[in-house]
Design a protein around this motif. Structure first.
Motif, PDB file in Angstrom:
ATOM      1  N   THR A 128       0.829  -1.210   0.000  1.00 40.89           N
ATOM      2  CA  THR A 128       0.000   0.000   0.000  1.00 40.89           C
ATOM      3  C   THR A 128       0.859   1.254   0.000  1.00 40.89           C
ATOM      4  OG1 THR A 128      -1.815  -1.107   1.158  1.00 40.89           O
ATOM      5  CG2 THR A 128      -1.734   1.298   1.302  1.00 40.89           C
ATOM      6  N   ALA A 138       0.353   7.028   8.017  1.00 37.29           N
ATOM      7  CA  ALA A 138      -1.055   7.072   7.640  1.00 37.29           C
ATOM      8  C   ALA A 138      -1.600   5.676   7.372  1.00 37.29           C
ATOM      9  CB  ALA A 138      -1.238   7.957   6.409  1.00 37.29           C
ATOM     10  N   ALA A 139      -0.832   4.858   6.691  1.00 42.69           N
ATOM     11  CA  ALA A 139      -1.277   3.494   6.397  1.00 42.69           C
ATOM     12  C   ALA A 139      -1.469   2.690   7.679  1.00 42.69           C
ATOM     13  CB  ALA A 139      -0.273   2.803   5.479  1.00 42.69           C
ATOM     14  N   ALA A 141      -2.048   3.954  10.722  1.00 38.93           N
ATOM     15  CA  ALA A 141      -3.178   4.516  11.466  1.00 38.93           C
ATOM     16  C   ALA A 141      -4.505   4.006  10.917  1.00 38.93           C
ATOM     17  CB  ALA A 141      -3.129   6.042  11.408  1.00 38.93           C
ATOM     18  N   GLU A 142      -4.613   3.921   9.599  1.00 38.33           N
ATOM     19  CA  GLU A 142      -5.858   3.430   8.987  1.00 38.33           C
ATOM     20  C   GLU A 142      -6.087   1.969   9.349  1.00 38.33           C
ATOM     21  OE1 GLU A 142      -8.555   1.480   6.426  1.00 38.33           O
ATOM     22  OE2 GLU A 142      -6.375   1.113   6.331  1.00 38.33           O
ATOM     23  N   LEU A 143      -5.026   1.179   9.304  1.00 40.71           N
ATOM     24  CA  LEU A 143      -5.172  -0.236   9.634  1.00 40.71           C
ATOM     25  C   LEU A 143      -5.562  -0.428  11.100  1.00 40.71           C
ATOM     26  CD1 LEU A 143      -3.361  -3.331   8.602  1.00 40.71           C
ATOM     27  CD2 LEU A 143      -3.109  -2.729  11.003  1.00 40.71           C
ATOM     28  N   ALA A 145      -7.116   1.641  13.055  1.00 35.92           N
ATOM     29  CA  ALA A 145      -8.496   2.078  13.258  1.00 35.92           C
ATOM     30  C   ALA A 145      -9.473   0.988  12.821  1.00 35.92           C
ATOM     31  CB  ALA A 145      -8.749   3.367  12.481  1.00 35.92           C
ATOM     32  N   ARG A 146      -9.173   0.349  11.718  1.00 35.89           N
ATOM     33  CA  ARG A 146     -10.034  -0.737  11.234  1.00 35.89           C
ATOM     34  C   ARG A 146      -9.999  -1.927  12.190  1.00 35.89           C
ATOM     35  NH1 ARG A 146      -7.684  -1.587   6.791  1.00 35.89           N
ATOM     36  NH2 ARG A 146      -6.823  -3.684   6.969  1.00 35.89           N
TER      37      ARG A 146
END
Length: 280
Positions: A128, A138-139, A141-143, A145-146
């Protein structure tokens, strides 16, 4: 001779188990093209593992790092289910190979699979970041959060027994040294360290990498596929399983169960009752 029989000629039979791994003939044993006699005494066992899995001999630093990861995961005591099962099996009259197989066969997705899962996670995040030009922070943090939204644990981080896994620092330190020397790219290491940092943010106790996470970084940086990460863990842990099975077998005790004989499992079923025989 029928047409079917004629079709099954020597080449078809020989090609049935064709392999590029080894060449075996009377008086000949070649591993990936190397005569085994040329490897004995000159190539280490970790380097031979690399050769067999990857097709080429590793560089010295690659073999050394692989060896460190293999050593780190050798054993985690009889409280580990795979080792406990092997020890019990060893007291039940089975052969040593069967006792070891009993332990190895417990290494599945839950117990023994976190390293492979962490490698896959690091690989996906790396893809990614590189393909979509997404910053690592950012990658990650997104993971996270999911994962938090789904109530999932991040494989390879935290330990039910160790506040900080003692195997983490030497392995990660070794990878950092290789990256600093320009011998490893460091992309998977960067992602793992960012995961560790973000998992610790706002918490009283951090969630450091465990042995699965640390070896995942090593194997990923060395270019192994995630599924091979589990295979390498099995190779490593088999040593500890063998040692424990042998120790238990040598004790002479027979049919050793999961708890000492004076203790009995807690019964949670119905109270004492008798069948209705239908007689007055």
């Amino acid at each position: 001779m029928s047409e079917t029989q004629a079709a099954v000629d020597g080449n078809v039979v020989s090609d049935w188990w064709s392999t590029s791994v080894s060449e075996i003939e009377p008086g000949v044993v070649r591993l990936r093209g190397y005569p085994v006699e040329s490897l004995i005494g000159t190539v280490s066992f970790p380097a031979t593992i690399w050769l067999m899995l990857r097709g080429e001999l590793p560089a010295v630093h690659e073999a050394a790092l692989l060896e460190q990861a293999l050593v780190a995961a050798v054993d985690h005591g009889p409280q580990a289910p795979s080792i406990a099962a092997a020890r019990m099996a060893a007291t039940c009259g089975v052969g040593l190979n069967s006792a070891v197989a009993t332990g190895v066969n417990l290494l599945g997705d839950v117990h023994g699979g976190a390293g492979q899962q962490c490698m896959q996670l690091l690989s996906d995040l790396r893809h990614t970041c590189v393909s979509d030009d997404v910053p690592v922070a950012a990658a990650v943090a997104e993971l996270l959060a999911r994962y938090r939204g789904e109530g999932r644990f991040v494989p390879g981080f935290g330990h039910r027994f160790h506040p900080r896994d003692p195997r983490r620092d030497p392995l990660i330190g070794a990878v950092e040294a290789e990256v600093a020397a320009g011998r490893l790219a460091g992309g998977h290491l960067e992602i793992a360290l960012e995961l560790e940092a973000q998992l610790a943010a706002g918490r009283r106790r951090p969630v450091p990498m465990n042995i699965d996470g640390a070896t995942a970084v090593v194997y990923a940086e060395l270019g192994f596929e995630p599924e091979l990460g589990r295979g390498l863990f099995v190779l490593s842990r088999s040593v500890g399983i063998l040692a424990h099975a042998w120790e238990e077998r040598s004790s002479g005790r027979r049919i050793k169960g999961p708890i000492p004989p004076p203790l009995l499992p807690t019964y949670t079923g119905a109270a004492l009752r008798l069948p209705d025989t239908g007689t007055p």
